[in-house]
Design an enzyme around this catalytic site. Structure first.
Site, PDB file in Angstrom:
ATOM      1  N   CYS A  84      48.680  46.050  31.429  1.00 35.94           N
ATOM      2  CA  CYS A  84      47.701  46.435  32.036  1.00 35.94           C
ATOM      3  C   CYS A  84      48.103  47.005  33.671  1.00 35.94           C
ATOM      4  O   CYS A  84      47.548  48.267  34.106  1.00 35.94           O
ATOM      5  CB  CYS A  84      46.051  45.837  32.641  1.00 35.94           C
ATOM      6  SG  CYS A  84      47.098  44.103  33.365  1.00 35.94           S
ATOM      7  N   GLY A 141      42.242  40.489  43.417  1.00 40.02           N
ATOM      8  CA  GLY A 141      41.791  40.344  44.931  1.00 40.02           C
ATOM      9  C   GLY A 141      39.815  41.230  45.439  1.00 40.02           C
ATOM     10  O   GLY A 141      39.838  41.849  44.249  1.00 40.02           O
TER      11      GLY A 141
END
Lengths: 535, 424
Positions: A258, A429
């Site tokens: 990814c 995050g």
């Protein structure tokens, strides 16, 4: 016996059965965790090293199996990833202590590590074994029990790998049940595991739906969503090197990481040189009509064509009727407009690379930012530039928590050719609606109890050096009345093998100091070779 | 105690069992169980108790185990008790499932009773038919149930009351762990069977001496007697193995299981019979009839019980609970060495010995007041039966130990005086 039960009254599809399944495995894990927490650092390290070694020994075996089972990726690259997530990964954290209390005399505090307990780890089909290795070793380093839920597409290889590592762990003295795997994962079953109060934390690597579901489970979760890395090539960059990095990165394991590059953005003054260098590095630049064919092939009404995930560039070209040189590693698809209208601006888990030329630097940075706005926020981005001001401007602009500079993005963001923490779970995050923004590491699976004394100097802070910290090790086995030596029964596992409980810490996989030193040396060498990009 | 509970206890005396109801009040245990879930019992006044009695393993898998409830509910959509005369789907399926996990490869048939006592009666009748002998040998202080034959094998405490003790010399009792006595009883070759609880429960779980049970089995072979294993309290994984006798390497000729096999939801008793002593099933299959025995609803639950207890996680957890409880109890023993004298243990079959001939009764009372329900051993009240469930979780195990430490301390003070010196 079982088939009779099923034919007569089958409850296997009921919530009661699923909840009980989750409860049994998670409770076994909780027991294992409660014993694991009695282990000291040496005992823990011996287990980590033994398991890492076994994972390393099986790297090629499971790489081949994973490619065979999923059809994704490249055996050679998966082998490398499996190796890097085993011995090398353990070595990276060898000097970190997640086990012993820490005394801070200056601040009159003692910190005591408190493992999470039971980690529920979801692993993807794209990087199945590497993620299994990675998550198991993190759990062992921190004395947690772990229950793995493999993606159904990579179920068989993962289940086998987890059994192999679980056996190695128990042989090295780990508590029985500290590594388990859900052998027949289904969505309703996994939801039971995720929602169970016996799960301490969910480590979710995979698709957006699954990650969101982990966050909605009511349990603490560390979820990692998709990437869509923009790669800006500034005219100040060493263009041939940039091109080589991009092709090495984009072709690595056929782009199933990814962290893989999604769209290259550059400026007119670098355009021609970059195209030329990309070609030299093994990329094929498609013309407009070829790009359209790729577009139609890769993107269906309902999303990305799963048949294309992790396939070779030449295979994809052939499917699209594009004639390319036989050694082509990456297909470059130039397009004019970044945004929702252009599906090529999205994540492509195959060696097809978007390519866009912006008018000027400001526009380029804004395009890069827009790419992450589409998908992949918080994940990865790369920049190739000589000018640090450009790097700073770019890094401040894109909503990503890791900006790989002058290195292959795939490997760099995962800590393989940078000094980022090596990780197959990348914290996205707050930008990416996740709880953690850095590369996930063992530190995220342990919290610390802080023992804080009165800061008044008049209050004495004692010497903790000789204080017992309760590393009692495994529980002594209870005697069984009437049997010689209070014998224990054998303990067959689901796989049918028998494993007798190991006592004491004399792990069969333990290494003496010189062997450990030699191993470190070999690992360092291996990492250096990887950095050179050669294998 | 609430007024409602007080009134209820009076009703219980009026309509159910006045003697027993009053005895509990006298022992300081005013329990009226209302709600129940997992290993928790809730008194009708709402107080929670962790159940370590489990009715002798009936609730091995917890009260109202959700999977068992689900399977019982599912079964009612298709089955009822069934007709005891005809070949029946669930009864046969359970018999097959039992044969598949039986302690001996020759064990094939299952005859059904509606509970453990009846199953023991079937076992004894089976042995008598097979051997054409009448004598049954059991162990002093053994307990095999209250039915016609079973009650005669046990302590006279239960048979004499009802003028049902053996008067023909057909039921011989020998001391446990005494091989000479056993051989004396068998060597006349007139014994049909020896019936043994693998670990005698109501006697407070004295452990068989090393080699005792296999030697008894050998004596049975030598003197042409059958060996009947009563696995009601030691079976179904409580020792860490499917049947306790397997831990001692015994292949019984006949085996009885009950209590836990019905999952606490449907009463059931099963007598597993080896081919070589299954004569009556061939010659006269109508020989024993039981309308309630092997009710098909119960059989469906029992199959699930068998499947569940054989899950590898259960076996692992049983061993962990055993280790954990042992370590915790040893700490408590070290705290009260003048009172808490010993731990008898094989897996989750445990007995705690106290230094007083009725010592387990005040311990039971103080545990009850401190939220734990465990019962004394009727035939040896020095010993508290301590029987954690197969699935008891780690947190509850800690909770049990915390409360047991308190309860034992209070019982010790009650019996020995709070002032006397406690060795720390």
């Amino acid at each position: 016996m079982e088939p009779e039960i099923r034919t007569l009254v089958d409850i296997s599809e009921t919530q009661a059965a699923r909840r009980s399944h989750a409860d049994l495995m998670l409770e076994r894990a909780r027991w294992a965790a409660s014993i694991f927490q009695r282990f000291d650092r040496d005992r823990t390290r011996r287990i980590v090293e033994a398991v890492a070694q076994v994972a390393h020994d099986h790297a090629a075996h499971y790489a081949a199996w994973a490619v065979e089972e999923t059809g994704f990726g490249v055996v050679e690259h998966k082998t490398l990833k499996n190796e890097l997530t085993s011995v090398a990964f353990a070595a990276h954290y060898a000097d970190d202590d997640f086990v012993s209390p820490v005394v801070d005399e200056a601040r009159k505090m003692v910190r005591i590590p408190r493992p999470a307990g039971v980690v529920l780890a979801l692993t993807p089909s794209t990087n199945p074994i590497a993620t299994v290795n990675f998550k198991i070793l993190m759990a062992l380093m921190t004395r947690n029990a772990i229950v793995l839920s493999p993606h159904p597409g990579a179920r068989a290889c993962c289940v086998d790998a987890v059994h192999t590592l679980a056996r190695a762990a128990v042989e090295a003295g780990a508590p029985d049940g500290c590594i388990q795997v859900i052998e027949q994962p289904t969505i309703p079953l996994i939801e039971e595991f995720m929602a169970s109060p016996k799960t301490s934390v969910i480590l979710a690597t995979g698709g957006t739906a699954m990650v969101r579901s982990a966050y909605s489970s009511s349990n603490p979760a560390i979820g990692v969503g998709p990437g869509n890395a923009p790669v800006y090539v500034d005219p100040s960059a060493d263009i041939p090197m940039a091109a080589k990095c991009i092709v090495d990165s984009k072709s690595f394991d056929n782009s199933v990481l990814c962290t893989s590059d999604s769209v290259v953005v550059t400026l007119p003054e670098a355009d021609e040189r970059l195209r030329q260098s990309l070609r030299q590095a093994g990329a094929y630049i498609c013309d407009e009509e070829e790009v359209e064919r790729l577009r139609r092939f890769l993107f269906h009404e309902r999303g990305f064509n799963v048949a294309a995930i992790g396939r070779d560039a030449t295979w994809i070209a052939q499917e699209c009727g594009i004639r390319v040189p036989p050694k082509t590693r990456v297909l470059v698809a130039p397009f004019a407009l970044v945004g929702v209208e252009e599906r090529m601006s999205r994540e492509k888990l195959c060696p097809v690379l978007g390519y866009h030329v912006a008018k000027n630097r400001n526009q380029a940075l804004s395009e890069a930012r827009a790419i992450l706005r589409l998908t992949g926020a918080g994940h990865s981005a790369a920049v190739h530039a000589g000018d640090p001001q450009v790097v700073m401007d770019y890094a401040r602009m894109v909503e990503s928590y890791r900006i790989v500079v002058n290195a292959p993005c795939s490997q760099g963001a995962a800590g393989l050719q940078t000094h980022l923490a090596p990780a197959f779970t990348i914290g996205t995050g707050y930008f990416g609606r996740s709880s953690i923004g850095e590369n996930i590491g063992p530190q995220h699976l342990v919290h610390w109890s802080r023992v804080a004394y009165n800061s008044d100097q008049a209050v004495h802070f004692p010497d903790f050096a000789a204080v017992d910290v309760g590393f009692e090790g495994p529980l002594p086995p209870a005697p069984a009345g009437g049997l010689p030596h209070g014998g224990r029964s054998s303990t067959p596992t689901r796989a049918g093998q028998t494993g007798h409980r190991q006592h004491g810490g004399a792990a069969s996989g333990g290494l003496d100091d010189s062997a450990r030193e030699e191993l470190r040396r070999l690992i360092a060498e291996e990492i250096r070779n990887t950095l050179k990009g050669g294998r | 105690m609430s007024e409602a509970k007080q009134a209820f206890i009076e009703r219980s005396k009026s309509f159910w069992n006045p003697g027993k109801t009053q005895d509990w009040q006298d022992m300081g245990v005013d329990l009226v169980i209302d709600r129940r879930e997992g290993y928790y019992l809730y008194d009708m006044d709402g107080r929670r108790l962790i159940d370590l009695h489990l009715n002798g393993g009936t609730y091995n898998l917890g009260h109202r185990n959700p999977e068992l409830v689900e399977v019982l509910k599912g079964a009612t959509a298709r089955f009822d008790m069934g007709n005891h005369h005809f070949p029946a789907l669930a009864r046969t399926a359970l018999a097959e499932a039992l044969a598949a996990c039986a302690p001996s490869p020759t064990m094939r048939y299952t005859a059904y009773g509606s509970g453990g006592g009846e199953a023991v009666d079937i076992a004894l009748k089976t042995a008598r038919y097979a051997t054409k002998k009448r004598k049954i040998v059991s162990v002093i202080k053994a307990y095999h149930g209250h039915t016609g034959l079973a009650v005669k094998t046990g302590d006279e405490r239960f048979s004499k009351t009802f003028l049902s003790e053996d008067r023909e010399g057909e039921f011989v009792q020998v001391p446990f762990n005494d091989l000479n006595a056993m051989e004396d009883a068998l060597k006349g070759r007139d014994v049909a069977a020896v019936i043994m609880e693998t670990i005698p429960a109501t006697y407070g779980f004295p452990m068989p001496a090393e080699g005792y049970l296999p030697a008894v089995k050998k004596l049975c072979e030598r003197y042409d007697a059958l060996y009947i294993a009563d696995e009601v309290q030691t079976g179904l994984m409580r020792t860490g193995e499917m049947w306790g006798c397997m831990r001692y390497g015994i292949e019984p000729d006949i085996m009885v299981t009950a209590k836990g096999i019905g999952g606490g939801l449907y009463p059931l008793g099963c007598t597993l019979i080896s081919e070589h002593c299954a004569g009556w099933l061939h010659d006269d299959g109508f020989g024993h009839i039981s309308t309630g025995g092997g009710a098909e609803l119960g059989c469906v639950v029992a199959m699930k019980v068998l499947e569940m207890v054989q899950r590898p996680e259960v076996r692992h957890t049983v061993n962990l609970i055993a280790d954990f409880m042992r370590a915790g109890l040893e700490d408590i023993m070290a705290e009260y060495p003048d009172f808490f004298l010993g731990i008898r243990q094989h897996g989750l079959v445990m007995g705690l010995e106290f230094n007083h001939e009725q010592g387990a009764k005040p311990v039971m009372k103080h545990l009850y007041r401190n939220g734990v329900w465990a019962i004394f051993s009727t035939l040896d009240p020095r010993v508290l039966q301590f029987k954690p469930g197969l699935l008891l979780n780690q947190a509850d195990c800690e909770e049990v130990l915390r409360r047991v430490e308190i309860g034992i301390g209070l019982a010790r003070d009650e019996l020995m005086g709070a002032g006397s010196r406690r060795m720390m």
